[in-house]
Write a protein that holds these residues in place. Structure first.
Motif, PDB file in Angstrom:
ATOM      1  N   GLU A 199       0.821  -1.208   0.000  1.00  0.00           N
ATOM      2  CA  GLU A 199       0.000   0.000   0.000  1.00  0.00           C
ATOM      3  C   GLU A 199       0.852   1.254   0.000  1.00  0.00           C
ATOM      4  O   GLU A 199       0.400   2.315  -0.424  1.00  0.00           O
ATOM      5  CB  GLU A 199      -0.938  -0.009   1.209  1.00  0.00           C
ATOM      6  CG  GLU A 199      -2.009  -1.086   1.126  1.00  0.00           C
ATOM      7  CD  GLU A 199      -3.008  -0.989   2.272  1.00  0.00           C
ATOM      8  OE1 GLU A 199      -2.830  -0.084   3.134  1.00  0.00           O
ATOM      9  OE2 GLU A 199      -3.954  -1.789   2.300  1.00  0.00           O
ATOM     10  N   GLU A 200       2.084   1.149   0.493  1.00  0.00           N
ATOM     11  CA  GLU A 200       3.012   2.273   0.446  1.00  0.00           C
ATOM     12  C   GLU A 200       4.314   1.806  -0.192  1.00  0.00           C
ATOM     13  O   GLU A 200       4.743   0.666  -0.003  1.00  0.00           O
ATOM     14  CB  GLU A 200       3.297   2.810   1.854  1.00  0.00           C
ATOM     15  CG  GLU A 200       2.086   3.441   2.522  1.00  0.00           C
ATOM     16  CD  GLU A 200       2.412   3.991   3.907  1.00  0.00           C
ATOM     17  OE1 GLU A 200       3.567   3.792   4.363  1.00  0.00           O
ATOM     18  OE2 GLU A 200       1.539   4.607   4.523  1.00  0.00           O
ATOM     19  N   PHE A 201       4.928   2.717  -0.956  1.00  0.00           N
ATOM     20  CA  PHE A 201       6.204   2.403  -1.596  1.00  0.00           C
ATOM     21  C   PHE A 201       7.253   3.331  -0.994  1.00  0.00           C
ATOM     22  O   PHE A 201       7.297   4.515  -1.288  1.00  0.00           O
ATOM     23  CB  PHE A 201       6.084   2.604  -3.105  1.00  0.00           C
ATOM     24  CG  PHE A 201       7.398   2.550  -3.847  1.00  0.00           C
ATOM     25  CD1 PHE A 201       8.362   1.588  -3.542  1.00  0.00           C
ATOM     26  CD2 PHE A 201       7.674   3.461  -4.855  1.00  0.00           C
ATOM     27  CE1 PHE A 201       9.571   1.547  -4.214  1.00  0.00           C
ATOM     28  CE2 PHE A 201       8.876   3.426  -5.555  1.00  0.00           C
ATOM     29  CZ  PHE A 201       9.826   2.473  -5.226  1.00  0.00           C
ATOM     30  N   HIS A 202       8.110   2.781  -0.106  1.00  0.00           N
ATOM     31  CA  HIS A 202       9.168   3.543   0.546  1.00  0.00           C
ATOM     32  C   HIS A 202      10.474   3.362  -0.232  1.00  0.00           C
ATOM     33  O   HIS A 202      10.837   2.237  -0.591  1.00  0.00           O
ATOM     34  CB  HIS A 202       9.342   3.077   1.999  1.00  0.00           C
ATOM     35  CG  HIS A 202       8.152   3.390   2.864  1.00  0.00           C
ATOM     36  ND1 HIS A 202       8.136   4.438   3.754  1.00  0.00           N
ATOM     37  CD2 HIS A 202       6.929   2.793   2.947  1.00  0.00           C
ATOM     38  CE1 HIS A 202       6.963   4.477   4.366  1.00  0.00           C
ATOM     39  NE2 HIS A 202       6.212   3.482   3.892  1.00  0.00           N
ATOM     40  N   PHE A 234      -1.070   5.258  -7.069  1.00  0.00           N
ATOM     41  CA  PHE A 234      -0.575   6.222  -6.097  1.00  0.00           C
ATOM     42  C   PHE A 234      -0.940   7.645  -6.516  1.00  0.00           C
ATOM     43  O   PHE A 234      -1.012   7.970  -7.712  1.00  0.00           O
ATOM     44  CB  PHE A 234       0.943   6.113  -5.944  1.00  0.00           C
ATOM     45  CG  PHE A 234       1.405   4.835  -5.307  1.00  0.00           C
ATOM     46  CD1 PHE A 234       0.756   4.321  -4.194  1.00  0.00           C
ATOM     47  CD2 PHE A 234       2.496   4.135  -5.823  1.00  0.00           C
ATOM     48  CE1 PHE A 234       1.183   3.150  -3.592  1.00  0.00           C
ATOM     49  CE2 PHE A 234       2.934   2.960  -5.235  1.00  0.00           C
ATOM     50  CZ  PHE A 234       2.270   2.462  -4.117  1.00  0.00           C
ATOM     51  N   ASN A 235      -1.139   8.512  -5.515  1.00  0.00           N
ATOM     52  CA  ASN A 235      -1.525   9.908  -5.776  1.00  0.00           C
ATOM     53  C   ASN A 235      -0.655  10.933  -5.048  1.00  0.00           C
ATOM     54  O   ASN A 235      -0.666  12.111  -5.421  1.00  0.00           O
ATOM     55  CB  ASN A 235      -2.980  10.145  -5.366  1.00  0.00           C
ATOM     56  CG  ASN A 235      -3.948   9.350  -6.199  1.00  0.00           C
ATOM     57  OD1 ASN A 235      -3.892   9.374  -7.427  1.00  0.00           O
ATOM     58  ND2 ASN A 235      -4.833   8.606  -5.538  1.00  0.00           N
ATOM     59  N   TYR A 236       0.074  10.510  -4.038  1.00  0.00           N
ATOM     60  CA  TYR A 236       0.841  11.450  -3.221  1.00  0.00           C
ATOM     61  C   TYR A 236       2.248  10.909  -2.987  1.00  0.00           C
ATOM     62  O   TYR A 236       2.451   9.701  -2.839  1.00  0.00           O
ATOM     63  CB  TYR A 236       0.178  11.682  -1.863  1.00  0.00           C
ATOM     64  CG  TYR A 236      -1.212  12.260  -1.948  1.00  0.00           C
ATOM     65  CD1 TYR A 236      -1.410  13.635  -2.023  1.00  0.00           C
ATOM     66  CD2 TYR A 236      -2.324  11.412  -1.971  1.00  0.00           C
ATOM     67  CE1 TYR A 236      -2.689  14.163  -2.114  1.00  0.00           C
ATOM     68  CE2 TYR A 236      -3.599  11.930  -2.058  1.00  0.00           C
ATOM     69  CZ  TYR A 236      -3.779  13.303  -2.131  1.00  0.00           C
ATOM     70  OH  TYR A 236      -5.037  13.827  -2.230  1.00  0.00           O
ATOM     71  N   GLU A 269      -3.770   7.397  -0.710  1.00  0.00           N
ATOM     72  CA  GLU A 269      -4.552   8.402   0.011  1.00  0.00           C
ATOM     73  C   GLU A 269      -3.706   8.950   1.153  1.00  0.00           C
ATOM     74  O   GLU A 269      -2.972   8.207   1.805  1.00  0.00           O
ATOM     75  CB  GLU A 269      -5.850   7.808   0.562  1.00  0.00           C
ATOM     76  CG  GLU A 269      -6.790   7.248  -0.514  1.00  0.00           C
ATOM     77  CD  GLU A 269      -7.344   8.332  -1.422  1.00  0.00           C
ATOM     78  OE1 GLU A 269      -7.416   9.495  -0.980  1.00  0.00           O
ATOM     79  OE2 GLU A 269      -7.692   8.014  -2.581  1.00  0.00           O
ATOM     80  N   TYR A 270      -3.859  10.262   1.389  1.00  0.00           N
ATOM     81  CA  TYR A 270      -3.088  10.863   2.464  1.00  0.00           C
ATOM     82  C   TYR A 270      -3.846  12.076   2.979  1.00  0.00           C
ATOM     83  O   TYR A 270      -4.363  12.873   2.187  1.00  0.00           O
ATOM     84  CB  TYR A 270      -1.692  11.281   1.972  1.00  0.00           C
ATOM     85  CG  TYR A 270      -0.713  11.522   3.108  1.00  0.00           C
ATOM     86  CD1 TYR A 270      -0.198  10.452   3.820  1.00  0.00           C
ATOM     87  CD2 TYR A 270      -0.330  12.813   3.464  1.00  0.00           C
ATOM     88  CE1 TYR A 270       0.694  10.653   4.869  1.00  0.00           C
ATOM     89  CE2 TYR A 270       0.563  13.021   4.505  1.00  0.00           C
ATOM     90  CZ  TYR A 270       1.071  11.936   5.212  1.00  0.00           C
ATOM     91  OH  TYR A 270       1.939  12.139   6.252  1.00  0.00           O
TER      92      TYR A 270
END
Length: 988
Positions: free
Chosen positions: A188-191, A239-241, A317-318
């Protein structure tokens, strides 16, 4: 031939046959497509399209780094091919191999696949021997990698015998980056806080402590925008942010960039801070094409500093609220628009505080990269009605500033050197068009423009306004004691005068101190009915205006490039006159010049939803698409556009629409019912013409308010404002050319009864000369009604080519004639007949303007139709299958009788008529385009088909044909096989 010779000959043929068979017979196609029917390890590869047009697959490598898919067996010898063309797009990477059972180590290329896509041409010119053993193509996605995902779309994969061009790659090519942060496609997140590098300038020193990236930089003046970057790879469409958590040197600007136009910054304060870049507006393809992320320390400036990247990641989303800068909003009606909301542009150089109505600005521009740092005020609203921007400002003595207004494609600025006292800086807006003024979005203030420095300024008032000069007061009598002035409680000025023997005594006002650029003088007077004054602006006879008083307020408006003075003569030219009048108001102002009448103005823009939330309006390529979603009670919600330009010289709006059949628009120019029309859609393109009796200013459109449609859409294909000449009515105003032959009597219904008694005069006529008609009227329309069996001959412009015979039926009959212009019309009652009496009625008669759309010059226009016998009873004309047959039977005196055809289309883009005719050998035609001798040609028939080309130097409008007038043949026939109007290059 001997036996030995015959054997040698057979041997030669055999060798030749073998040569042709082995060498000359190449059955491989010029291009060999290798797409379609691929197979492979289904545990890793999911193929969604597998056709001759496209190979599309997703992959999830898991624990199978060497998993592949492969093409069907290739049945051709590939040695003749010079290249392999590959077009690929997606997110991932792949190795493409040329494989075969006898090939131990396949030759390959490795491609980095992104959302942007690309075409590669693999050079195989030197691989002929190798290609003989190639039996298939093999793809290994993400070669040598495990636990990685991707998507690849291949739309071209073909061998070609053509030489490689374009982006050429060689065997062994590899553009897959090794230092890349790769997204696995599922998290869900790409670090990706690793693998950072200095971009090019050697200014960033990067180290790592655990999960933190620590950065120090030393940026010389030459590279204020040097940066660091990291490579990323993956499918980022969801992804958007991008979020950056950072901590660094206080006071420096830190900027993070995903792509052009997708960046954000923060002024560091030494604590942990967050920068969020919103890239949600990017398309999925653009997102998947992101390959690098850029970070700028002390952005745009030189110097030393440091920062820590605590974390950086992408997420769908953020919870992020971008800073909203409040706009200064103009309400559209006030005569003044005060601007009092100001911001620092983001560099942290300007400290802005508001106290009452004043704005205090302190600035400290210390670094080289801050030369053009600025404060700004954001604007919203239509500013086209204003003529100036005035800034009342106090700055420190000898320091400088620059004020600038700006919008897309529009900018104007004014420098100022401060004196230490209050000053007024004015930006003249009259040099900008109304459409440009509507684009203005901001006011910018640069302190110490183009350099560093510190200081402070106070903005006492910043306001858009309308330049003007009031001269209701301030008059003087040119001759002492003649004119006296007394201000009234309502603000007007009473003027008393006693001229004695001074016939031309005057009063005056000199416009000293008036702003420049004022081009309109408006004065309102009131005086004793019957008396008069003469106004003489600029002491110029050309601008004189006489006002004969009515006892009421009377306004006079005069326009000029500039005004210096005005003189007023009470009762001019009259001695011993006395009296009084009032100057109710008097002012100079600026009026935007009206566009010339011959300029078509596109107004299909700047449409707005008047109520908000009902209409979605999209403008693209000159066309406007309107979607609507109404609730109950919103039936009469409307859209509108207000025109930016002064269109006082125009009078007509032409619009083209397309919408759902049965739905309606009510279109209301200038919000006036008198100009309103209802358009019922047919599903096809429709045109509507709105004729106004005042300057066009706006259009309102109500969408299906009567039927009550709640949802739908329609298109405004075009909307333009033009000038059409005013109609000229000539129902009345006729004269008899010969006294007492024709008499005219107006009827209650507006028609005119015409009675005639011709006596011995066979060709006596009545006429109307079009004196006072506007130029450009090209259509004559007359409606007549007369006794059945009788006739009249109409002769517009006294031109035979325009003649029309009307044989009365007892009912109303309309005749329409077109010409470039009209000067007169003659009417002959019962032409050629003496001692005729009778009457007929002119129901209506008008000259008007009919717009035309010129036919494209590339189009040949068939005009072999609508031929008529001009005099009647002489020619029999038959049209069939595009051919016209003309039979004639003439009497004495009819040698010059003719046939004619008038063209239906606007052929102003054409310059020639090409005709094919056939007739009795020896007889002749005189063909006379536009009834002009300059274009005339004589054709002598030879019994065969003959072509004639007639070149014109004006718009082709009609053709006259005179049949054998010189030889005088009385009977016969001929054929017009074709007649067309064309454009010929370099026609002579």
């Amino acid at each position: 031939m001997t036996n030995r010779s015959f054997k040698l000959f057979l041997g030669f043929l055999f060798v030749l046959f073998l040569f042709v068979t082995i060498v000359g017979c190449d059955n491989t196609p010029n291009e060999l497509n290798v797409l379609g029917d691929w197979t492979g390890e289904t545990a890793v590869y999911t193929i969604s399209e597998n056709t001759a047009e496209k190979l599309a697959f997703a992959y999830s490598k898991g624990d199978k780094p060497e998993a592949t898919i492969e093409s069907p067996a290739i049945k051709y010898n590939l040695a003749k091919y010079q290249k392999l063309v590959i077009t690929v797009q997606g997110s991932g990477s792949m190795a493409l191999q040329l494989a075969g059972k006898d090939i131990a180590e396949p030759k390959e290329v490795r491609l980095n696949v992104t959302g942007i896509g690309g075409t590669y041409e693999w050079n195989l010119k030197d691989e002929a021997e190798y290609l003989k053993d190639v039996e298939k193509l093999v793809i290994c996605a993400a070669p040598e990698k495990s636990d990685t995902n991707g998507e690849i779309n291949i739309t071209t994969l073909k061998f070609s015998k053509e030489a490689p061009t374009g982006f050429i790659i060689q065997t062994g090519y590899n553009d897959i980056p090794s230092n890349v942060n790769e997204y696995n496609g599922t998290d869900e997140e790409f670090h990706f806080n690793q693998k950072w590098a200095d971009f090019a300038d050697g200014t960033y020193t990067i180290t790592y402590e655990g999960n933190v990236t620590k950065v120090q930089f030393d940026k010389p003046a030459a590279v204020p925008w040097s940066c660091m970057y990291t490579n990323i790879k993956g499918t980022f469409a969801n992804f958007n942010y991008m979020v950056v958590r950072v901590k660094g040197t206080a006071g420096q600007k830190f900027l993070a960039k995903v792509a052009d136009n997708y960046e954000n910054f923060v002024i560091l304060d030494g604590s942990e801070q967050e920068v969020v870049v919103d890239f949600s507006a990017m398309t999925a393809e653009q997102k998947n094409g992101i390959q690098k992320i850029f970070l700028f320390g002390h952005a745009g400036a030189s110097g030393q500093g440091s920062f820590d990247i605590l974390d950086i990641f992408m997420v769908a989303e953020y919870e992020y609220e971008p800073p909203v800068k409040e706009k200064n909003i103009y309400n559209g009606s006030d005569p003044e628009f005060v601007v009092d909301i100001w911001y620092d542009n983001g560099d942290g150089c300007y400290d802005i505080t508001k106290s009452g109505s004043e704005i205090s600005i302190s600035y400290a521009k210390i670094n080289e990269g801050q030369h053009w740092s600025h404060a700004l005020a954001l604007l919203q609203g239509d500013l086209s009605g204003f003529t100036k921007l005035e800034i009342e400002v106090t700055g420190q003595e000898n320091k400088s500033g620059l004020f600038k207004i700006e919008g897309p494609g529009v900018a104007k600025e004014q420098n100022v050197t401060f004196t230490g006292a209050k000053q007024t800086v004015t930006i003249d807006l009259t040099t900008l068009s109304a459409s440009d003024l509507k684009k203005i979005e901001k006011i910018i203030f640069f302190a110490a423009p183009g350099s560093t420095g510190s200081g402070s300024v106070t903005l006492h008032k910043v306001a858009f306004g309308i330049a003007g000069y009031d001269f209701t007061e301030g008059w003087e009598s040119n001759d002492e004691g003649v004119y006296e002035f007394e201000k009234q409680s309502d603000g007007s000025v009473k003027v008393s005068y006693n001229k004695g023997n001074l016939e031309w005594a005057l009063m005056r006002h000199d416009f000293q101190g008036a702003p420049t650029g004022l081009n309109t003088l408006t004065i309102v007077l009131k005086g004793t009915a019957g008396k008069s004054v003469l106004l003489k602006p600029n002491d110029a006879g050309a601008l004189e205006q006489t006002v004969t008083f009515t006892g009421e307020n009377q306004e006079v408006v005069v326009n000029a490039d500039a005004f210096t003075t005005i003189l007023i003569f009470a009762e001019p030219g009259t001695a011993n006159a006395s009296g009084e009048f009032y100057i109710v108001s008097a002012k100079l102002s600026y009026t935007r010049s009206a566009l010339p009448a011959d300029q078509e103005v596109d107004v299909n823009k700047d449409w707005i939803d008047n109520d908000g939330g009902i209409y979605t309006i999209t403008e693209a390529d000159g066309k406007v698409t309107v979607e609507f979603n109404k609730s109950t009670g919103q039936e009469w919600a409307f859209i509108k556009t207000v025109f930016a330009e002064n269109l006082a010289n125009h009078n007509t709006i032409i619009m083209r629409f397309k919408g759902t059949a049965g739905q309606q628009l009510i279109v209301k120019p200038n919000d006036k019912g008198a100009f309103e029309q209802t358009i019922t859609f047919t599903g096809e393109e429709q045109e509507a013409v709105f004729k106004l009796t005042e300057a066009p200013k706006m259009i309102l459109i109500f969408v299906d308010p009567l039927n009550g449609a709640k949802t739908g859409s329609f298109e405004i294909i075009s909307a333009k404002v033009v000038y059409y000449p005013e109609d000229y009515d000539f129902t009345s105003g006729w004269i008899s050319n010969d006294e007492d032959v024709y008499e005219f009597k107006a009827q209650e219904d507006g028609s005119v009864k015409v009675s005639y008694d011709k006596g011995s005069m066979e060709w006596t006529f009545m006429r109307h000369n079009f004196e006072g008609a506007a130029s450009g009227l090209n259509t004559l329309t007359i409606v007549l009604k007369g006794t059945a069996g009788k006739s009249v001959l109409l002769k517009p412009n006294d031109a035979g080519a325009l003649e029309q015979t009307v044989n009365f039926t007892g009912e109303e009959q309309e005749v329409v004639v077109t010409a470039e212009a009209f000067s007169t019309i003659l009417i002959f009652a019962e032409p050629g007949t003496a001692n005729a009496t009778g009457e007929f009625f002119i129901i209506s008669a008008v000259l008007s303007y009919t717009p035309s759309q010129a036919v494209d010059p590339e189009i040949e226009v068939d005009v072999n139709k609508n031929w008529i016998d001009n005099d009647g009873g002489i020619y029999t004309i038959t049209e069939a299958d595009g051919k016209v047959t003309v039979e004639f039977n003439k009497s004495e005196g009819q040698d010059w009788a003719f046939i004619k055809t008038e063209f239906e289309d606007d052929l102003s883009n054409h310059n020639a008529i090409v005709m094919t005719v056939k007739g009795t050998a020896g007889q002749q035609l005189i063909i006379k385009p536009n009834d002009k001798g300059d274009f005339e040609q004589t054709v002598t028939f030879d019994g065969e088909e003959q072509e004639v080309t007639l070149i014109l130097t004006e718009t082709p409008r009609f053709i006259l044909i005179f049949v054998d007038p010189i030889n005088g043949a009385k009977t016969g026939s001929f054929e017009i096989l074709s007649a067309k109007v064309v454009y010929i290059d370099d026609a002579e």
